[in-house]
Design a protein around this motif. Structure first.
Motif, PDB file in Angstrom:
ATOM      1  N   SER A  10       0.678  -1.248  -0.095  1.00 45.65           N
ATOM      2  CA  SER A  10      -0.002   0.043  -0.254  1.00 45.65           C
ATOM      3  C   SER A  10       0.785   1.243   0.079  1.00 45.65           C
ATOM      4  O   SER A  10       0.331   2.181  -0.632  1.00 45.65           O
ATOM      5  CB  SER A  10      -0.828   0.036   1.272  1.00 45.65           C
ATOM      6  OG  SER A  10      -0.483  -0.259   2.453  1.00 45.65           O
ATOM      7  N   TYR A 153      13.886  -5.565  15.955  1.00 46.65           N
ATOM      8  CA  TYR A 153      13.886  -5.479  14.388  1.00 46.65           C
ATOM      9  C   TYR A 153      15.258  -6.240  13.840  1.00 46.65           C
ATOM     10  O   TYR A 153      15.132  -6.847  12.834  1.00 46.65           O
ATOM     11  CB  TYR A 153      13.963  -3.927  14.179  1.00 46.65           C
ATOM     12  CG  TYR A 153      13.803  -3.589  12.641  1.00 46.65           C
ATOM     13  CD1 TYR A 153      12.505  -3.693  12.022  1.00 46.65           C
ATOM     14  CD2 TYR A 153      14.946  -3.044  11.876  1.00 46.65           C
ATOM     15  CE1 TYR A 153      12.313  -3.007  10.624  1.00 46.65           C
ATOM     16  CE2 TYR A 153      14.724  -2.673  10.627  1.00 46.65           C
ATOM     17  CZ  TYR A 153      13.616  -2.799  10.002  1.00 46.65           C
ATOM     18  OH  TYR A 153      13.553  -2.573   8.702  1.00 46.65           O
ATOM     19  N   THR A 188      10.462   7.041   4.145  1.00 47.27           N
ATOM     20  CA  THR A 188       9.271   6.416   4.037  1.00 47.27           C
ATOM     21  C   THR A 188       8.248   6.912   5.249  1.00 47.27           C
ATOM     22  O   THR A 188       8.707   7.382   6.232  1.00 47.27           O
ATOM     23  CB  THR A 188       9.024   5.208   3.646  1.00 47.27           C
ATOM     24  OG1 THR A 188       9.472   4.361   4.979  1.00 47.27           O
ATOM     25  CG2 THR A 188       9.989   4.552   2.715  1.00 47.27           C
TER      26      THR A 188
END
Ligand code: NAP
Length: 245
Positions: A10, A153, A188
């Protein structure tokens, strides 16, 4: 017909990958979790460029939902299968380990690692039967070198590299290749909370002197997805402006 599925298509890097794969001629299945409007926008952009796309919403951390969505998609597409899978969906929840709570640890491992497993396992069967497939997972520089404040992460992104290398050896004889890309810093939504001052400091360590773009990550994914990359498997391509890994 060969379809391409991009998890987390998306926004951000996933959107650029959808556009790239569509440009290469693949009908693209755009997965998203909650931002349907952004997914619709990706679909419109693909169509404006002359490509074909459809939406398929599901949460990659929910094994039952993944199976149900992909089974229903398969029933509706007797003409083809997902030959190109890009495991791109990811989140980060940074904290120093001493302060990290269980939710921060679990959610990051769930999305970045368990999501890879649930989606790949389900789509692998058809690739093996059809004797052709491309599996590309978006890892990270954090998964190669480790980043302070990102033990969760870094662990998840290193784990998908290990899984990529192992799976590549399991499925090579069926002409299914399994690779990863490891981006460095790409502006982003995921990185927008990083303070400007810190970001500017980071740039000084990048030999190319700038951050990367989603399109530059998509270019590497597109190459690995192409038929001409058929002799590359179990590999990780860094897209990080030359940061030492
Ligand atoms: P982003 O802009 O935050 O987009 C994340 C995407 O993942 C969105 O499409 C989101 O869907 C989707 N997503 C998140 N959780 C999901 C779930 N449980 N199920 C399905 N979809 C889910 O992030 P990005 O920067 O483009 O990152 C894309 C990938 O690149 C991630 O794997 C990230 O770890 C990796 N990466 C990014 C950077 C960077 O600097 N940006 C560097 C290295 C690696 P919704 O829109 O529905 O929320």
């Amino acid at each position: 017909m060969k379809y391409a599925l991009v998890t987390g298509g998306s926004r951000g890097i996933g959107r650029a990958i959808c556009l790239k794969l569509a440009e290469m001629g693949y009908p693209v299945v755009i997965n998203y979790k909650s931002d349907k409007a952004a997914a619709e926008e990706t679909k419109s952009l693909v169509e404006q460029n002359g490509g074909v796309a459809e939406l398929l919403g599901f949460d990659v951390t929910d094994a039952t939902a993944v199976d149900a969505a992909l089974e229903s998609w398969t029933d509706q597409h007797p003409d083809g299968y997902v030959a190109i899978l890009v495991n791109n969906a990811g989140i980060r929840q940074d904290n120093m380990m001493v302060f990290m709570n269980n939710e921060q640890w679990d959610s990051v491992i769930d999305t970045n690692l368990h999501g890879f497993f649930y989606v790949t396992r389900r789509l692998l069967k058809n690739m093996l039967t059809k004797r052709y497939g491309r599996i590309i997972t978006v890892s990270s520089l954090s998964g190669i070198k480790g980043m302070p404040g990102q033990t969760n992460y870094s662990a998840a992104k290193a784990a998908v590299i290990g899984a990529t290398k192992a799976l590549a050896q399991e499925v090579g004889t069926r002409k299914v290749t399994v690779n990863a890309v490891a981006p460095g810093f790409i502006p982003t939504d995921m990185t927008k909370d990083i303070p400007e001052e810190y970001a500017e400091q980071m740039k000084k360590f990048i030999p190319l002197g700038r951050f990367g773009t989603p399109d530059e990550v998509a270019a590497a994914v597109g190459f690995l997805a192409s038929e001409s990359a058929g002799y590359i498997t179990g590999e990780v391509i860094s897209v990080n402006g030359g940061l030492y890994t």
